[in-house]
Design a protein around this motif. Structure first.
Motif, PDB file in Angstrom:
ATOM      1  N   ASP A 130      -4.596   6.802   5.679  1.00  0.00           N
ATOM      2  CA  ASP A 130      -5.939   6.779   5.896  1.00  0.00           C
ATOM      3  C   ASP A 130      -6.322   5.190   5.466  1.00  0.00           C
ATOM      4  O   ASP A 130      -7.349   4.971   6.149  1.00  0.00           O
ATOM      5  CB  ASP A 130      -6.462   8.008   4.810  1.00  0.00           C
ATOM      6  N   PHE A 131      -5.834   4.716   4.323  1.00  0.00           N
ATOM      7  CA  PHE A 131      -6.229   3.670   4.133  1.00  0.00           C
ATOM      8  C   PHE A 131      -6.040   2.485   5.016  1.00  0.00           C
ATOM      9  O   PHE A 131      -6.833   1.713   5.453  1.00  0.00           O
ATOM     10  CB  PHE A 131      -5.405   3.341   2.663  1.00  0.00           C
ATOM     11  N   GLU A 142      -2.507   9.287   1.770  1.00  0.00           N
ATOM     12  CA  GLU A 142      -3.667   8.172   1.289  1.00  0.00           C
ATOM     13  C   GLU A 142      -3.243   6.874   2.018  1.00  0.00           C
ATOM     14  O   GLU A 142      -4.226   6.360   2.437  1.00  0.00           O
ATOM     15  CB  GLU A 142      -3.478   8.212  -0.145  1.00  0.00           C
ATOM     16  N   ALA A 143      -2.030   6.614   1.911  1.00  0.00           N
ATOM     17  CA  ALA A 143      -1.890   5.098   2.411  1.00  0.00           C
ATOM     18  C   ALA A 143      -2.115   5.040   4.161  1.00  0.00           C
ATOM     19  O   ALA A 143      -2.715   4.250   4.489  1.00  0.00           O
ATOM     20  CB  ALA A 143      -0.277   4.904   2.324  1.00  0.00           C
ATOM     21  N   ILE A 198       0.688  -1.227   0.033  1.00  0.00           N
ATOM     22  CA  ILE A 198       0.043  -0.063  -0.214  1.00  0.00           C
ATOM     23  C   ILE A 198       0.804   1.165   0.131  1.00  0.00           C
ATOM     24  O   ILE A 198       0.711   2.090  -0.803  1.00  0.00           O
ATOM     25  CB  ILE A 198      -0.908  -0.018   1.325  1.00  0.00           C
ATOM     26  N   PHE A 242       0.589   4.078  -3.014  1.00  0.00           N
ATOM     27  CA  PHE A 242      -0.071   5.310  -2.689  1.00  0.00           C
ATOM     28  C   PHE A 242       0.813   6.404  -1.905  1.00  0.00           C
ATOM     29  O   PHE A 242       1.918   5.947  -1.419  1.00  0.00           O
ATOM     30  CB  PHE A 242      -1.479   5.169  -1.796  1.00  0.00           C
ATOM     31  N   GLY A 261      -8.022   2.544   8.034  1.00  0.00           N
ATOM     32  CA  GLY A 261      -9.660   2.167   7.853  1.00  0.00           C
ATOM     33  C   GLY A 261      -9.737   0.495   7.619  1.00  0.00           C
ATOM     34  O   GLY A 261     -10.687   0.037   7.552  1.00  0.00           O
ATOM     35  N   MET A 262      -8.489  -0.039   7.802  1.00  0.00           N
ATOM     36  CA  MET A 262      -8.270  -1.556   7.640  1.00  0.00           C
ATOM     37  C   MET A 262      -9.067  -2.499   8.505  1.00  0.00           C
ATOM     38  O   MET A 262      -8.840  -2.037   9.968  1.00  0.00           O
ATOM     39  CB  MET A 262      -6.844  -2.138   7.418  1.00  0.00           C
TER      40      MET A 262
END
Length: 455
Positions: A65-66, A62-63, A54, A58, A69-70
């Motif tokens: 935030d991603f 952005e990484a 990831i 990204f 959220g996992m």
């Protein structure tokens, strides 16, 4: 010392099961430790590589935030270290006891190495991976939030073992009662038999060792009952055999005290007293001889003898008995030599031939024959006398037993002769049997080895 069999059975079971379970647990853990560790670290390693991918794909914002959220963050705690030592954490569980990450581990990961922490010694509890970001290389450490899968497996095995032991203990407590119950029955039966009560019913239908023991005990109980009955019969028979001559002696001795008793009567009374005393003496001698033979304290005085010549001499010695009644002998005697106790064997032929003479009618015939085989000789003594009933043939060799008591009152005898014959033949490792039919005579067959063992 534990005396209760029930307690010992339970304790042996518990010690065996607990020891076996603990030993098996450690052996299985040692054998499968590497394989279990390898299988359990795969999900965490895959999750770490996904995060690395990831950040490679990204931008950092952005990484971040991603990653935040996992859903996997519910299972794993992530810390990302910079070269300066500051770190950023993701989903830190409150109150969790986390692994301590040293500066050395951080430097190893920043240098491109993969670091694995193993706190429990069985499963990976910390994984460090190098992470490439827009701001350079960082060190990412992943740690399971919940207990490692391996620890859960061990906990499950432990609980399962404890519950198994508890359940098994309850089962063995109940099962041991059924195992010990026959032993308790045997103990109770033994006490009753020792008290003289032979009417004991075990009702043990188990198979195996306990069933065999119970059946052997029942057989022993039957033998003891028969032995006790024989003892009572023996005492009764001895009392009867002794009481009769004692009564006669006492009665005629009192009669002799009469002053006006004729000389002829006095002489007759004295003859009766002498005869009864002689009868008691013979009875005592027979009892002593039979006792010595049955106890096997009688040592055989072995010598080589001519069996046919010995039988002829016994017949000649009994001539006053058979010639007075015109009894004839039919002899078919071959020359046979064997090793045996001369005096004891002489007693056998005297008793058997004497009985044949007693129970033969006047003018009767007695046949004596021999048949030699390879290692033994069979002697048959047959008469045409009164015979023996099938029921009496089963007991004919018992002490004091008289087959025809009404006839025995006339011919006399204590019923010890055939018992003595039986024991003498057994001492020589031989055999004696009878064949008879009421009214048609009897045949006694004695089988002896040609070479008797030292006795």
């Amino acid at each position: 010392m534990i005396r209760s069999l029930y307690t010992r059975v339970v304790l042996i079971f518990l010690v065996s099961v607990i020891g076996g379970t603990v030993l098996s647990f450690f052996v299985a853990t040692w054998l499968y430790r590497d394989k279990l560790n390898e299988n359990l670290q795969i999900p965490m390693l895959r999750f770490g590589k996904d995060i690395v991918r990831i950040y490679d794909t990204f931008p950092d914002s952005e990484a971040d935030d991603f990653v935040r959220g996992m859903n996997q963050l519910q299972s794993y705690y992530i810390r990302i270290y910079e070269a300066a030592g500051q770190y950023q954490s993701y989903s830190e569980p409150p109150g969790a006891q986390l692994e301590t990450i040293t500066a050395e581990q951080v430097n190893q990961v920043l240098a491109g190495a993969v670091v694995q922490g193993n706190k429990s010694g069985l499963s990976t509890t910390l994984l460090g991976l190098p992470l490439t970001t827009d701001n350079g290389t960082k060190a990412m450490f992943i740690e399971p939030i919940g207990p490692p899968s391996s620890a859960f497996v061990l906990e499950w095995i432990t609980n399962f073992s404890v519950y198994s032991l508890l359940t098994g203990s309850i089962v063995i407590l109940v099962a041991a009662m059924f195992v010990v119950r026959p032993i308790k029955k045997l103990t109770t039966a033994t006490r009753r038999i020792a008290a003289g009560d032979f009417n004991v019913k075990l009702n043990i239908k188990q198979q195996g060792e306990l069933g065999t023991l119970a059946r052997s005990f029942e057989e022993m109980m039957i033998d003891l009952q028969q032995l006790e009955q024989l003892r009572r019969d023996f005492v009764s028979n001895v009392s009867h055999e002794v009481q009769s001559p004692l009564t006669s002696i006492s009665g005629y001795a009192l009669a002799l005290k009469q002053m006006n008793l004729p000389d002829s009567e006095r002489s007759r009374y004295l003859d009766i007293i002498i005869a009864e005393a002689d009868r008691m003496s013979k009875l005592s001698d027979s009892l002593l001889k039979l006792s010595l033979l049955e106890s096997q304290t009688q040592q055989l005085q072995l010598s080589t003898l001519s069996l046919d010549e010995q039988v002829r001499r016994v017949i000649v010695a009994l001539q006053p008995q058979w010639s007075a009644r015109s009894i004839r002998f039919d002899l078919q005697l071959k020359t046979v030599r064997l090793t045996a106790d001369h005096d004891l064997l002489n007693q056998v032929w005297t008793n058997l031939l004497g009985n044949s003479i007693k129970f033969s009618a006047d003018g009767g015939r007695i046949s004596v024959s021999m048949k030699q085989e390879l290692k033994q000789v069979a002697i048959r003594i047959s008469d045409d006398g009164i015979g023996i009933s099938p029921e009496d043939q089963k007991r004919i060799f018992e002490r004091f037993f008289k087959a025809d008591r009404s006839h025995n009152r006339k011919v006399g005898g204590s019923g010890m002769g055939l018992a003595i014959v039986k024991q003498i033949v057994l001492l020589h490792h031989g055999d004696v049997r009878v064949e008879s039919e009421p009214g048609r005579g009897s045949t006694f067959t004695v089988t002896l080895p040609l070479t008797a063992p030292d006795g």
